[in-house]
Design an enzyme around this catalytic site. Structure first.
Site, PDB file in Angstrom:
ATOM      1  N   GLY A  10     -65.852 -29.602  54.013  1.00  0.00           N
ATOM      2  CA  GLY A  10     -67.322 -29.506  54.083  1.00  0.00           C
ATOM      3  C   GLY A  10     -67.822 -29.332  55.506  1.00  0.00           C
ATOM      4  N   ALA A  11     -67.096 -28.508  56.275  1.00  0.00           N
ATOM      5  CA  ALA A  11     -67.482 -28.314  57.683  1.00  0.00           C
ATOM      6  C   ALA A  11     -68.465 -27.160  57.859  1.00  0.00           C
ATOM      7  CB  ALA A  11     -66.234 -28.072  58.529  1.00  0.00           C
ATOM      8  N   GLY A  14     -74.504 -29.193  57.356  1.00  0.00           N
ATOM      9  CA  GLY A  14     -74.892 -30.592  57.438  1.00  0.00           C
ATOM     10  C   GLY A  14     -74.033 -31.445  58.366  1.00  0.00           C
ATOM     11  N   ILE A  15     -73.672 -32.622  57.853  1.00  0.00           N
ATOM     12  CA  ILE A  15     -72.953 -33.622  58.639  1.00  0.00           C
ATOM     13  C   ILE A  15     -71.575 -33.096  59.063  1.00  0.00           C
ATOM     14  CG2 ILE A  15     -71.940 -35.951  58.485  1.00  0.00           C
ATOM     15  CD1 ILE A  15     -74.196 -36.455  56.259  1.00  0.00           C
ATOM     16  N   GLY A  16     -70.905 -32.401  58.153  1.00  0.00           N
ATOM     17  CA  GLY A  16     -69.548 -31.909  58.437  1.00  0.00           C
ATOM     18  C   GLY A  16     -69.525 -30.873  59.543  1.00  0.00           C
ATOM     19  N   SER A 138     -71.452 -43.519  50.682  1.00  0.00           N
ATOM     20  CA  SER A 138     -72.916 -43.622  50.719  1.00  0.00           C
ATOM     21  C   SER A 138     -73.360 -45.009  50.269  1.00  0.00           C
ATOM     22  CB  SER A 138     -73.522 -42.576  49.775  1.00  0.00           C
ATOM     23  OG  SER A 138     -74.865 -42.878  49.507  1.00  0.00           O
ATOM     24  N   TYR A 164     -73.248 -39.344  40.978  1.00  0.00           N
ATOM     25  CA  TYR A 164     -73.075 -39.288  42.441  1.00  0.00           C
ATOM     26  C   TYR A 164     -72.750 -40.674  42.994  1.00  0.00           C
ATOM     27  CZ  TYR A 164     -74.196 -38.612  47.375  1.00  0.00           C
ATOM     28  OH  TYR A 164     -74.134 -38.580  48.757  1.00  0.00           O
TER      29      TYR A 164
HETATM   30  N1  LIG Z   1     -77.351 -36.194  53.377  1.00  0.00           N
HETATM   31  C1  LIG Z   1     -77.405 -37.488  53.060  1.00  0.00           C
HETATM   32  O1  LIG Z   1     -78.472 -38.120  53.069  1.00  0.00           O
HETATM   33  C2  LIG Z   1     -76.139 -38.207  52.699  1.00  0.00           C
HETATM   34  C3  LIG Z   1     -76.209 -39.599  52.475  1.00  0.00           C
HETATM   35  C4  LIG Z   1     -75.056 -40.294  52.130  1.00  0.00           C
HETATM   36  C5  LIG Z   1     -73.852 -39.595  52.033  1.00  0.00           C
HETATM   37  N2  LIG Z   1     -73.810 -38.244  52.240  1.00  0.00           N
HETATM   38  C6  LIG Z   1     -72.496 -37.553  52.108  1.00  0.00           C
HETATM   39  O2  LIG Z   1     -72.268 -36.771  53.250  1.00  0.00           O
HETATM   40  C7  LIG Z   1     -71.341 -35.728  52.927  1.00  0.00           C
HETATM   41  C8  LIG Z   1     -71.811 -34.423  53.531  1.00  0.00           C
HETATM   42  O3  LIG Z   1     -73.012 -34.039  52.899  1.00  0.00           O
HETATM   43  P1  LIG Z   1     -74.228 -33.347  53.653  1.00  0.00           P
HETATM   44  O4  LIG Z   1     -75.379 -34.231  53.511  1.00  0.00           O
HETATM   45  O5  LIG Z   1     -73.809 -32.872  54.991  1.00  0.00           O
HETATM   46  O6  LIG Z   1     -74.497 -32.118  52.643  1.00  0.00           O
HETATM   47  P2  LIG Z   1     -74.408 -30.536  52.810  1.00  0.00           P
HETATM   48  O7  LIG Z   1     -75.146 -30.071  54.002  1.00  0.00           O
HETATM   49  O8  LIG Z   1     -74.810 -30.002  51.478  1.00  0.00           O
HETATM   50  O9  LIG Z   1     -72.869 -30.277  53.073  1.00  0.00           O
HETATM   51  C9  LIG Z   1     -71.923 -30.378  52.030  1.00  0.00           C
HETATM   52  C10 LIG Z   1     -70.660 -29.660  52.454  1.00  0.00           C
HETATM   53  O10 LIG Z   1     -69.713 -29.764  51.368  1.00  0.00           O
HETATM   54  C11 LIG Z   1     -69.239 -28.440  51.074  1.00  0.00           C
HETATM   55  N3  LIG Z   1     -68.842 -28.299  49.677  1.00  0.00           N
HETATM   56  C12 LIG Z   1     -69.609 -28.412  48.573  1.00  0.00           C
HETATM   57  N4  LIG Z   1     -68.867 -28.152  47.483  1.00  0.00           N
HETATM   58  C13 LIG Z   1     -67.607 -27.874  47.910  1.00  0.00           C
HETATM   59  C14 LIG Z   1     -66.400 -27.524  47.271  1.00  0.00           C
HETATM   60  N5  LIG Z   1     -66.332 -27.383  45.934  1.00  0.00           N
HETATM   61  N6  LIG Z   1     -65.306 -27.337  48.028  1.00  0.00           N
HETATM   62  C15 LIG Z   1     -65.355 -27.441  49.374  1.00  0.00           C
HETATM   63  N7  LIG Z   1     -66.473 -27.752  50.055  1.00  0.00           N
HETATM   64  C16 LIG Z   1     -67.586 -27.959  49.312  1.00  0.00           C
HETATM   65  C17 LIG Z   1     -70.413 -27.538  51.401  1.00  0.00           C
HETATM   66  O11 LIG Z   1     -69.961 -26.211  51.527  1.00  0.00           O
HETATM   67  P3  LIG Z   1     -70.993 -24.948  51.463  1.00  0.00           P
HETATM   68  O12 LIG Z   1     -71.480 -24.766  52.859  1.00  0.00           O
HETATM   69  O13 LIG Z   1     -70.110 -23.836  50.990  1.00  0.00           O
HETATM   70  O14 LIG Z   1     -72.086 -25.319  50.504  1.00  0.00           O
HETATM   71  C18 LIG Z   1     -70.872 -28.165  52.708  1.00  0.00           C
HETATM   72  O15 LIG Z   1     -70.051 -27.758  53.775  1.00  0.00           O
HETATM   73  C19 LIG Z   1     -71.233 -35.735  51.418  1.00  0.00           C
HETATM   74  O16 LIG Z   1     -70.025 -36.367  51.017  1.00  0.00           O
HETATM   75  C20 LIG Z   1     -72.421 -36.565  50.964  1.00  0.00           C
HETATM   76  O17 LIG Z   1     -72.186 -37.200  49.717  1.00  0.00           O
HETATM   77  C21 LIG Z   1     -74.924 -37.540  52.577  1.00  0.00           C
END
Ligand SMILES: NC(=O)c1ccc[n+]([C@@H]2O[C@H](COP(=O)([O-])OP(=O)(O)OC[C@H]3O[C@@H](n4cnc5c(N)ncnc54)[C@H](OP(=O)(O)O)[C@@H]3O)[C@@H](O)[C@H]2O)c1
Length: 281
Positions: A10-11, A14-16, A138, A164
């Site tokens: 997930g790089a 967002g966070i990644g 989370s 989730y």
């Molecule tokens: N944002 C928050 O408030 C929050 C709070 C608590 C925990 N988290 C956790 O933080 C982590 C990162 O989330 P984020 O908030 O940065 O969201 P994000 O911006 O939507 O990033 C998600 C990443 O996961 C990738 N991904 C999704 N489906 C995938 C798949 N089938 N195979 C490989 N990669 C896949 C996405 O790829 P694409 O670029 O191709 O879509 C993207 O790089 C997650 O585990 C989330 O549960 C987030």
């Protein structure tokens, strides 16, 4: 100093993406495990141009597809002697129930099962690298209860947010089990809550969650801020004694009592081995 090898799912956003960028800035070799390689290549170029670090690689890996995970593992095994840091960061929420290619409910497939297979199959490389394994969980785990008897939501009406939160509880179970099972081998494992972060993950939410999103949006933190705890866990020296623990704002935090359930943790491990065919090494 030898280069630190970091693999991250997930790089691409967002966070990644921020985590990969900042670890690249610190000189890590970054293996970006991404489902969309075109997007991966664009982010790779962005990282190279912003950090000057050219040691950035894109590996195709759809974490929700067990065959794709297995192919990515083979590729990494062919390229690397060891991995020092594995960041299981990719994740999503699914408003409507979806099934993965392998027939698992999507949230479970992506947020837990694919990362379980990835981590277990990379174990030889992780052992050689004396790796830290970082699982992005989370605070949502607090309201969750395991659903081992209905993983495909065939008996319970599906609720995206519930699925989730359960997957994020499983991230904590997985972290504790990894610390317990592999502690003797020099591997350590950490879970974290990144904060409530303004990223693409919120794009898909509907109904009550959409209203909640608009209410809390002004208070949400940036992906830069949201990546801080992951980066801390990847870089801070001497965290060995804290293996198996959960972090928030770069500090150890208490998990919900439910996350301490050893029997549930073992059950998740057994189920995950059975469903993926991975064997504890
Ligand atoms: N944002 C928050 O408030 C929050 C709070 C608590 C925990 N988290 C956790 O933080 C982590 C990162 O989330 P984020 O908030 O940065 O969201 P994000 O911006 O939507 O990033 C998600 C990443 O996961 C990738 N991904 C999704 N489906 C995938 C798949 N089938 N195979 C490989 N990669 C896949 C996405 O790829 P694409 O670029 O191709 O879509 C993207 O790089 C997650 O585990 C989330 O549960 C987030």
């Amino acid at each position: 100093m030898p280069v630190i090898t970091t693999a991250i799912t997930g790089a691409t956003s967002g966070i990644g993406k921020i985590t990969a960028m900042e670890l690249a800035r610190k000189g890590h070799a970054i293996y970006m495990l991404v489902r969309n390689t075109n997007k991966g290549e664009q982010v790779k170029q962005e990282i190279i141009s912003q950090t000057g670090n050219k040691d950035i690689y894109v590996i195709e890996c759809d974490v929700a597809d067990l065959q794709s995970v297995a192919r990515a593992v083979d590729e990494l095994k062919g390229k690397l002697f060891g991995i020092n840091i594995l960041i299981n960061n990719a994740g999503s929420a699914f408003v409507k129930k979806e099934l993965s290619k392998d027939g698992f409910e999507m949230t479970f497939a992506l947020n837990h099962l694919g990362h379980f297979l990835l981590t277990e199959s990379l174990m030889p490389l992780l052992k050689k690298g004396q790796a830290r394994i970082i699982n992005v969980s989370s605070e949502g785990h607090r309201s969750a209860k395991p659903n081992f008897d209905d993983l495909k939501w065939e008996q319970t009406p599906y609720k995206g947010i519930k699925a989730y939160n359960i997957s994020k509880l499983y991230n904590i179970y997985f972290t504790k089990s990894l610390a317990e099972k592999y502690g003797q081998t020099g591997i350590t494992s950490y879970a974290l809550h990144p904060g409530v972060v303004l990223t693409n993950i919120w794009d898909k939410v509907t109904g009550f969650m959409r209203i909640l999103f608009w209410l809390i949006k002004p208070f949400m933190i940036t992906p830069e801020k949201g990546a801080e705890t992951t980066i801390y866990l990847a870089t801070e020296p001497r965290l060995e004694q804290k293996s198996g623990l959960y972090f928030k704002k770069c500090k150890v935090a208490k998990t919900a009592p439910n996350a301490d359930n050893g029997a549930a943790r073992n059950r998740l491990w057994e189920i995950s081995e059975k469903l993926t065919g991975a064997k504890t090494k």
